[in-house]
Enzyme design. Structure first.
Site, PDB file in Angstrom:
ATOM      1  N   LYS A  70      -4.462 -17.633  14.556  1.00 46.90           N
ATOM      2  CA  LYS A  70      -5.291 -16.543  15.088  1.00 46.90           C
ATOM      3  C   LYS A  70      -6.798 -16.830  15.028  1.00 46.90           C
ATOM      4  CE  LYS A  70      -2.247 -12.551  14.470  1.00 46.90           C
ATOM      5  NZ  LYS A  70      -2.113 -11.207  13.888  1.00 46.90           N
ATOM      6  N   ASP A 106      -4.564  -5.823  17.439  1.00 47.21           N
ATOM      7  CA  ASP A 106      -3.940  -5.332  16.199  1.00 47.21           C
ATOM      8  C   ASP A 106      -4.588  -4.034  15.695  1.00 47.21           C
ATOM      9  OD1 ASP A 106      -1.916  -7.182  15.839  1.00 47.21           O
ATOM     10  OD2 ASP A 106      -3.164  -8.573  14.693  1.00 47.21           O
TER      11      ASP A 106
HETATM   12  P1  NAP Z   1      -1.796 -12.671   5.679  1.00 51.07           P
HETATM   13  O1  NAP Z   1      -3.038 -12.912   6.449  1.00 51.07           O
HETATM   14  O2  NAP Z   1      -1.030 -13.808   5.156  1.00 51.07           O
HETATM   15  O3  NAP Z   1      -2.175 -11.669   4.462  1.00 51.07           O
HETATM   16  C1  NAP Z   1      -1.211 -11.334   3.479  1.00 51.07           C
HETATM   17  C2  NAP Z   1      -1.799 -10.283   2.546  1.00 51.07           C
HETATM   18  O4  NAP Z   1      -0.759  -9.869   1.656  1.00 51.07           O
HETATM   19  C3  NAP Z   1      -2.917 -10.842   1.658  1.00 51.07           C
HETATM   20  O5  NAP Z   1      -3.811  -9.789   1.370  1.00 51.07           O
HETATM   21  C4  NAP Z   1      -2.153 -11.273   0.410  1.00 51.07           C
HETATM   22  O6  NAP Z   1      -2.948 -11.305  -0.765  1.00 51.07           O
HETATM   23  C5  NAP Z   1      -1.142 -10.154   0.296  1.00 51.07           C
HETATM   24  N1  NAP Z   1       0.045 -10.543  -0.474  1.00 51.07           N
HETATM   25  C6  NAP Z   1       1.066 -11.321  -0.053  1.00 51.07           C
HETATM   26  N2  NAP Z   1       1.998 -11.442  -1.017  1.00 51.07           N
HETATM   27  C7  NAP Z   1       1.553 -10.727  -2.076  1.00 51.07           C
HETATM   28  C8  NAP Z   1       2.056 -10.444  -3.368  1.00 51.07           C
HETATM   29  N3  NAP Z   1       3.234 -10.951  -3.780  1.00 51.07           N
HETATM   30  N4  NAP Z   1       1.342  -9.655  -4.200  1.00 51.07           N
HETATM   31  C9  NAP Z   1       0.156  -9.136  -3.805  1.00 51.07           C
HETATM   32  N5  NAP Z   1      -0.385  -9.369  -2.578  1.00 51.07           N
HETATM   33  C10 NAP Z   1       0.303 -10.143  -1.719  1.00 51.07           C
HETATM   34  O7  NAP Z   1      -0.739 -11.832   6.568  1.00 51.07           O
HETATM   35  P2  NAP Z   1      -1.034 -10.681   7.670  1.00 51.07           P
HETATM   36  O8  NAP Z   1      -0.977 -11.291   9.021  1.00 51.07           O
HETATM   37  O9  NAP Z   1      -2.240  -9.930   7.277  1.00 51.07           O
HETATM   38  O10 NAP Z   1       0.301  -9.800   7.543  1.00 51.07           O
HETATM   39  C11 NAP Z   1       0.549  -9.030   6.383  1.00 51.07           C
HETATM   40  C12 NAP Z   1       1.768  -8.131   6.587  1.00 51.07           C
HETATM   41  O11 NAP Z   1       1.570  -7.255   7.697  1.00 51.07           O
HETATM   42  C13 NAP Z   1       3.068  -8.898   6.903  1.00 51.07           C
HETATM   43  O12 NAP Z   1       4.113  -8.247   6.255  1.00 51.07           O
HETATM   44  C14 NAP Z   1       3.229  -8.738   8.418  1.00 51.07           C
HETATM   45  O13 NAP Z   1       4.567  -8.779   8.836  1.00 51.07           O
HETATM   46  C15 NAP Z   1       2.643  -7.350   8.625  1.00 51.07           C
HETATM   47  N6  NAP Z   1       2.069  -7.170   9.969  1.00 51.07           N
HETATM   48  C16 NAP Z   1       2.521  -6.118  10.704  1.00 51.07           C
HETATM   49  C17 NAP Z   1       1.995  -5.902  11.969  1.00 51.07           C
HETATM   50  C18 NAP Z   1       2.495  -4.764  12.789  1.00 51.07           C
HETATM   51  O14 NAP Z   1       2.267  -4.762  14.007  1.00 51.07           O
HETATM   52  N7  NAP Z   1       3.112  -3.761  12.198  1.00 51.07           N
HETATM   53  C19 NAP Z   1       0.981  -6.750  12.477  1.00 51.07           C
HETATM   54  C20 NAP Z   1       0.540  -7.814  11.675  1.00 51.07           C
HETATM   55  C21 NAP Z   1       1.098  -8.006  10.409  1.00 51.07           C
HETATM   56  P3  NAP Z   1      -3.796 -12.627  -1.163  1.00 51.07           P
HETATM   57  O15 NAP Z   1      -5.061 -12.556  -0.368  1.00 51.07           O
HETATM   58  O16 NAP Z   1      -4.008 -12.492  -2.604  1.00 51.07           O
HETATM   59  O17 NAP Z   1      -2.945 -13.824  -0.784  1.00 51.07           O
END
Ligand code: NAP
Length: 283
Positions: A70, A106
């Site tokens: 992205k 998003d």
């Molecule tokens: P990302 O950039 O990888 O960010 C992941 C986030 O989750 C970071 O803040 C990370 O913290 C935190 N995290 C992950 N595992 C963790 C744990 N075990 N304990 C505490 N914090 C944790 O991913 P993203 O693209 O933002 O996506 C995040 C979530 O949103 C995913 O589940 C994805 O499927 C969902 N999502 C949904 C939509 C929708 O349309 N509904 C759109 C996009 C994403 P750190 O910074 O400490 O690593």
């Protein structure tokens, strides 16, 4: 049937196993009689440039971009929408006469779901956001642009939250701050917030029993949103519903960000009900 006139749309990322976008878009193309086809293409970082350049010369109307491309894709674009530039990440690209323009749908998707299920707009509201990754960035930047009163970020890696808060305060308005991720601190600030949002992957299948927010910090006046859409009713949302809070499911964001992308690719309005039904059928 795919023919020489079929307009193609792709999802570029790695890995793509879980994505619902191809099914959502293809169902709409079929029902609306559009000669389009949406296909997932797994692309490693090393191959992004060569594949993207080839797509610009082929019969592609556009593409969606997901993890981990992205941010990297921005260097390969001819034009960038101002909101995507502010967010610093692109999830949708429109091809026009060999030129690629990047957008980020998003934040828009989240706003529409907040409006639809939460019944509110962000203006003058106080938000507590768990997470500071890519989705948090799009959502928090969009909320700040929409005049949110306060955005508090709570993330496992505090440095990432601080960097995002600094970016919001510098690029948009001074409305963001960071809090520690411990129960006492979350309880204190959750009590002052109107909307709690989980943007972390905590609670996502197969870790269905987890939640980023202690249940005791949620009350009936809260609007609680979880952008995790699998499972549909996450532990956070189930606990919030038990407390009498208003809940906002992740499926809404998925559908509305896809709807905005659909219009950029086809220049037509999608049938949201059908899109939602198709996405939900996979959960
Ligand atoms: P990302 O950039 O990888 O960010 C992941 C986030 O989750 C970071 O803040 C990370 O913290 C935190 N995290 C992950 N595992 C963790 C744990 N075990 N304990 C505490 N914090 C944790 O991913 P993203 O693209 O933002 O996506 C995040 C979530 O949103 C995913 O589940 C994805 O499927 C969902 N999502 C949904 C939509 C929708 O349309 N509904 C759109 C996009 C994403 P750190 O910074 O400490 O690593």
């Amino acid at each position: 049937m795919i023919t020489i006139t079929t307009k193609l749309v792709a999802l570029l990322g790695e890995p793509l196993g879980h994505s619902l976008s191809p099914a959502m878009h293809n169902r709409l193309y079929k029902e609306m009689g559009l000669d389009f086809y949406y296909l997932p293409i797994e692309v490693a970082a090393d191959n992004l440039e060569v594949i993207f350049s080839a797509m610009k010369k082929m019969n592609f109307a556009g593409c969606n971009i997901t993890i981990p491309h992205k941010v990297a894709i921005i260097d390969l674009l001819d034009e960038l929408d101002p909101l995507a530039a502010t967010i610093g990440a692109v999830n949708t690209i429109q091809f026009n006469n060999g030129k690629a323009k990047g957008f980020n749908t998003d934040g828009y998707g989240f706003l529409r779901s907040l409006e639809e299920e939460g019944g509110i707009t962000p203006s003058e509201k106080k938000f507590l956001i768990f997470g500071s990754g890519g989705a948090a960035r799009a959502i928090a930047m969009t909320l700040a642009q929409e005049n949110a009163a306060q955005i508090l970020l709570c993330n496992r890696t505090k440095e990432k939250a601080s960097a995002l808060a600094a970016d919001i305060n510098h690029k948009i308005r001074c409305c963001a701050d960071v809090i520690e991720m411990d129960t006492a601190t979350i309880a204190k600030y959750a009590a002052e917030a109107e909307v709690l949002i989980n943007t972390t992957s905590i609670g996502m299948s197969p870790n269905n029993d987890l939640s980023p927010c202690p249940a005791a910090c949620i009350n009936a006046d809260h609007i609680v949103a979880d952008i995790v859409y699998n499972p549909h009713n996450t532990t956070l949302l189930r606990q919030a519903a038990k407390k009498g809070a208003t809940i906002v499911h992740g499926l809404g964001m998925l559908v509305w960000q896809g709807a905005a992308a659909f219009t950029l690719f086809t220049e037509k309005e999608p049938d949201i009900t059908l899109m939602r039904k198709e996405a939900a059928s996979f959960l």
